[in-house]
Write a protein that holds these residues in place. Structure first.
Motif, PDB file in Angstrom:
ATOM      1  N   LEU A 157      -6.835   2.188  -1.111  1.00 56.32           N
ATOM      2  CA  LEU A 157      -7.882   2.886  -0.386  1.00 56.32           C
ATOM      3  C   LEU A 157      -7.590   2.918   1.109  1.00 56.32           C
ATOM      4  CD1 LEU A 157     -10.563   4.357  -0.703  1.00 56.32           C
ATOM      5  CD2 LEU A 157     -11.712   2.166  -0.354  1.00 56.32           C
ATOM      6  N   SER A 158      -7.067   1.825   1.639  1.00 58.36           N
ATOM      7  CA  SER A 158      -6.711   1.776   3.054  1.00 58.36           C
ATOM      8  C   SER A 158      -5.609   2.785   3.372  1.00 58.36           C
ATOM      9  CB  SER A 158      -6.259   0.372   3.423  1.00 58.36           C
ATOM     10  OG  SER A 158      -5.814   0.336   4.753  1.00 58.36           O
ATOM     11  N   GLN A 159      -4.625   2.860   2.498  1.00 56.17           N
ATOM     12  CA  GLN A 159      -3.524   3.811   2.682  1.00 56.17           C
ATOM     13  C   GLN A 159      -4.045   5.243   2.645  1.00 56.17           C
ATOM     14  OE1 GLN A 159      -0.371   3.047  -0.067  1.00 56.17           O
ATOM     15  NE2 GLN A 159       0.941   4.650   0.720  1.00 56.17           N
ATOM     16  N   LEU A 160      -4.975   5.511   1.739  1.00 58.86           N
ATOM     17  CA  LEU A 160      -5.572   6.844   1.639  1.00 58.86           C
ATOM     18  C   LEU A 160      -6.340   7.185   2.911  1.00 58.86           C
ATOM     19  CD1 LEU A 160      -6.426   9.388   0.060  1.00 58.86           C
ATOM     20  CD2 LEU A 160      -8.317   8.038  -0.844  1.00 58.86           C
ATOM     21  N   LYS A 161      -7.150   6.256   3.381  1.00 53.59           N
ATOM     22  CA  LYS A 161      -7.940   6.511   4.592  1.00 53.59           C
ATOM     23  C   LYS A 161      -7.043   6.752   5.801  1.00 53.59           C
ATOM     24  CE  LYS A 161     -12.173   4.071   3.370  1.00 53.59           C
ATOM     25  NZ  LYS A 161     -13.071   2.957   3.728  1.00 53.59           N
ATOM     26  N   THR A 162      -5.923   6.035   5.873  1.00 56.89           N
ATOM     27  CA  THR A 162      -4.980   6.224   6.975  1.00 56.89           C
ATOM     28  C   THR A 162      -4.386   7.625   6.937  1.00 56.89           C
ATOM     29  OG1 THR A 162      -4.470   3.875   6.960  1.00 56.89           O
ATOM     30  CG2 THR A 162      -2.893   5.315   8.051  1.00 56.89           C
ATOM     31  N   ARG A 163      -4.024   8.087   5.735  1.00 56.78           N
ATOM     32  CA  ARG A 163      -3.479   9.454   5.594  1.00 56.78           C
ATOM     33  C   ARG A 163      -4.507  10.496   6.022  1.00 56.78           C
ATOM     34  NH1 ARG A 163       2.017  10.340   4.367  1.00 56.78           N
ATOM     35  NH2 ARG A 163       2.545   8.844   2.792  1.00 56.78           N
ATOM     36  N   ILE A 164      -5.739  10.314   5.587  1.00 62.25           N
ATOM     37  CA  ILE A 164      -6.791  11.276   5.913  1.00 62.25           C
ATOM     38  C   ILE A 164      -7.029  11.291   7.418  1.00 62.25           C
ATOM     39  CG2 ILE A 164      -9.262  11.746   5.665  1.00 62.25           C
ATOM     40  CD1 ILE A 164      -9.007  10.796   2.753  1.00 62.25           C
TER      41      ILE A 164
ATOM     42  N   ASP B  37      -4.600  12.502  -4.874  1.00 60.96           N
ATOM     43  CA  ASP B  37      -4.405  12.594  -6.321  1.00 60.96           C
ATOM     44  C   ASP B  37      -3.998  11.242  -6.917  1.00 60.96           C
ATOM     45  OD1 ASP B  37      -5.096  15.263  -6.512  1.00 60.96           O
ATOM     46  OD2 ASP B  37      -3.041  15.969  -6.229  1.00 60.96           O
ATOM     47  N   LYS B  38      -3.127  10.526  -6.225  1.00 62.84           N
ATOM     48  CA  LYS B  38      -2.703   9.207  -6.703  1.00 62.84           C
ATOM     49  C   LYS B  38      -3.885   8.251  -6.755  1.00 62.84           C
ATOM     50  CE  LYS B  38       2.010   9.473  -4.962  1.00 62.84           C
ATOM     51  NZ  LYS B  38       2.943   8.953  -3.945  1.00 62.84           N
ATOM     52  N   ALA B  39      -4.722   8.273  -5.711  1.00 62.70           N
ATOM     53  CA  ALA B  39      -5.884   7.374  -5.667  1.00 62.70           C
ATOM     54  C   ALA B  39      -6.857   7.696  -6.793  1.00 62.70           C
ATOM     55  CB  ALA B  39      -6.577   7.474  -4.318  1.00 62.70           C
ATOM     56  N   ALA B  40      -7.048   8.974  -7.077  1.00 62.30           N
ATOM     57  CA  ALA B  40      -7.953   9.370  -8.160  1.00 62.30           C
ATOM     58  C   ALA B  40      -7.380   8.967  -9.513  1.00 62.30           C
ATOM     59  CB  ALA B  40      -8.203  10.868  -8.117  1.00 62.30           C
ATOM     60  N   LYS B  41      -6.085   9.118  -9.669  1.00 65.13           N
ATOM     61  CA  LYS B  41      -5.437   8.750 -10.927  1.00 65.13           C
ATOM     62  C   LYS B  41      -5.551   7.250 -11.189  1.00 65.13           C
ATOM     63  CE  LYS B  41      -0.984   8.998 -13.275  1.00 65.13           C
ATOM     64  NZ  LYS B  41       0.436   9.340 -13.141  1.00 65.13           N
ATOM     65  N   LYS B  42      -5.453   6.451 -10.129  1.00 65.21           N
ATOM     66  CA  LYS B  42      -5.532   5.004 -10.261  1.00 65.21           C
ATOM     67  C   LYS B  42      -6.968   4.506 -10.358  1.00 65.21           C
ATOM     68  CE  LYS B  42      -1.270   4.290  -7.720  1.00 65.21           C
ATOM     69  NZ  LYS B  42      -0.657   3.809  -6.476  1.00 65.21           N
ATOM     70  N   GLY B  43      -7.940   5.380 -10.142  1.00 72.05           N
ATOM     71  CA  GLY B  43      -9.331   4.991 -10.237  1.00 72.05           C
ATOM     72  C   GLY B  43      -9.887   4.383  -8.961  1.00 72.05           C
TER      73      GLY B  43
ATOM     74  N   GLN C  95      -7.525 -11.742 -12.559  1.00 72.95           N
ATOM     75  CA  GLN C  95      -7.150 -10.328 -12.650  1.00 72.95           C
ATOM     76  C   GLN C  95      -8.020  -9.484 -11.726  1.00 72.95           C
ATOM     77  OE1 GLN C  95      -7.518  -9.594 -16.851  1.00 72.95           O
ATOM     78  NE2 GLN C  95      -5.322  -9.836 -17.182  1.00 72.95           N
ATOM     79  N   GLY C  96      -9.299  -9.832 -11.662  1.00 77.50           N
ATOM     80  CA  GLY C  96     -10.211  -9.092 -10.799  1.00 77.50           C
ATOM     81  C   GLY C  96      -9.812  -9.177  -9.337  1.00 77.50           C
ATOM     82  N   LEU C  97      -9.352 -10.347  -8.920  1.00 74.37           N
ATOM     83  CA  LEU C  97      -8.905 -10.503  -7.539  1.00 74.37           C
ATOM     84  C   LEU C  97      -7.658  -9.669  -7.261  1.00 74.37           C
ATOM     85  CD1 LEU C  97      -9.441 -14.346  -7.055  1.00 74.37           C
ATOM     86  CD2 LEU C  97     -10.827 -12.473  -6.125  1.00 74.37           C
ATOM     87  N   LYS C  98      -6.741  -9.646  -8.231  1.00 77.04           N
ATOM     88  CA  LYS C  98      -5.535  -8.817  -8.074  1.00 77.04           C
ATOM     89  C   LYS C  98      -5.897  -7.343  -7.979  1.00 77.04           C
ATOM     90  CE  LYS C  98      -2.217 -11.652 -10.618  1.00 77.04           C
ATOM     91  NZ  LYS C  98      -1.370 -11.690 -11.824  1.00 77.04           N
ATOM     92  N   HIS C  99      -6.778  -6.905  -8.877  1.00 77.91           N
ATOM     93  CA  HIS C  99      -7.181  -5.493  -8.888  1.00 77.91           C
ATOM     94  C   HIS C  99      -7.895  -5.124  -7.594  1.00 77.91           C
ATOM     95  CE1 HIS C  99      -7.198  -5.648 -13.574  1.00 77.91           C
ATOM     96  NE2 HIS C  99      -5.987  -5.565 -13.075  1.00 77.91           N
ATOM     97  N   ARG C 100      -8.733  -6.043  -7.113  1.00 73.19           N
ATOM     98  CA  ARG C 100      -9.468  -5.788  -5.878  1.00 73.19           C
ATOM     99  C   ARG C 100      -8.506  -5.612  -4.705  1.00 73.19           C
ATOM    100  NH1 ARG C 100     -12.639 -10.411  -3.011  1.00 73.19           N
ATOM    101  NH2 ARG C 100     -13.272  -9.389  -1.125  1.00 73.19           N
ATOM    102  N   ASP C 101      -7.508  -6.479  -4.610  1.00 76.06           N
ATOM    103  CA  ASP C 101      -6.513  -6.372  -3.544  1.00 76.06           C
ATOM    104  C   ASP C 101      -5.732  -5.069  -3.644  1.00 76.06           C
ATOM    105  OD1 ASP C 101      -7.244  -8.798  -2.479  1.00 76.06           O
ATOM    106  OD2 ASP C 101      -5.626  -9.915  -3.457  1.00 76.06           O
ATOM    107  N   ARG C 102      -5.352  -4.718  -4.865  1.00 77.90           N
ATOM    108  CA  ARG C 102      -4.594  -3.484  -5.070  1.00 77.90           C
ATOM    109  C   ARG C 102      -5.431  -2.263  -4.701  1.00 77.90           C
ATOM    110  NH1 ARG C 102      -3.706  -3.117 -10.714  1.00 77.90           N
ATOM    111  NH2 ARG C 102      -2.490  -5.001 -10.458  1.00 77.90           N
ATOM    112  N   ASN C 103      -6.689  -2.255  -5.121  1.00 77.52           N
ATOM    113  CA  ASN C 103      -7.568  -1.126  -4.809  1.00 77.52           C
ATOM    114  C   ASN C 103      -7.819  -1.013  -3.313  1.00 77.52           C
ATOM    115  OD1 ASN C 103      -7.812  -0.321  -7.464  1.00 77.52           O
ATOM    116  ND2 ASN C 103      -9.686  -1.487  -7.814  1.00 77.52           N
ATOM    117  N   ARG C 104      -8.016  -2.143  -2.650  1.00 78.82           N
ATOM    118  CA  ARG C 104      -8.225  -2.113  -1.200  1.00 78.82           C
ATOM    119  C   ARG C 104      -6.997  -1.584  -0.479  1.00 78.82           C
ATOM    120  NH1 ARG C 104     -11.550  -7.345   1.021  1.00 78.82           N
ATOM    121  NH2 ARG C 104     -13.563  -6.684   0.224  1.00 78.82           N
ATOM    122  N   ARG C 105      -5.826  -1.997  -0.920  1.00 78.23           N
ATOM    123  CA  ARG C 105      -4.579  -1.531  -0.311  1.00 78.23           C
ATOM    124  C   ARG C 105      -4.424  -0.020  -0.488  1.00 78.23           C
ATOM    125  NH1 ARG C 105      -1.792  -5.480  -2.271  1.00 78.23           N
ATOM    126  NH2 ARG C 105      -1.173  -4.421  -4.163  1.00 78.23           N
TER     127      ARG C 105
END
Length: 91
Positions: A25-32, A59-65, A13-23
């Motif tokens: 965060l990457s999307q957020l950084k691209t938008r910024i 807002d989505k990134a903050a909501k997802k933690g 589960q940790g590996l799945k969460h890590r991949d999801r969080n990285r994805r």
């Protein structure tokens, strides 16, 4: 290495969460980065549309933690100030 079934599951589960969080965060950084690029170019119309999309993504990134709530507020404040300064300078 984990040996118990529950520990193995938590590791998966940790590996799945890590991949999801990285994805996310990457999307957020691209938008910024896109918004900062539009601000640098001075294109007010592009800044206006990019700002709305970027704030939504923050807002989505903050909501997802993915990022902390205070970090989200800081990003929104700084980016909005820069966008408003650009539109005020153009007016």
């Amino acid at each position: 290495m984990a040996h118990h079934a529950s520990a193995l599951k938590q590791q998966r589960q940790g590996l799945k969460h890590r991949d999801r969080n990285r994805r996310n965060l990457s999307q957020l950084k691209t938008r910024i980065k896109g918004l900062r690029g539009a601000i640098a170019k001075g294109d007010a119309a592009a800044v206006k549309t990019a700002l709305a999309a970027t704030v939504s993504e923050i807002d989505k990134a903050a909501k997802k933690g993915v990022i902390h709530d205070n970090a989200a507020a800081r990003y929104k404040r700084l980016l909005t100030r820069r966008a408003n300064a650009l539109t005020a300078a153009r007016a």
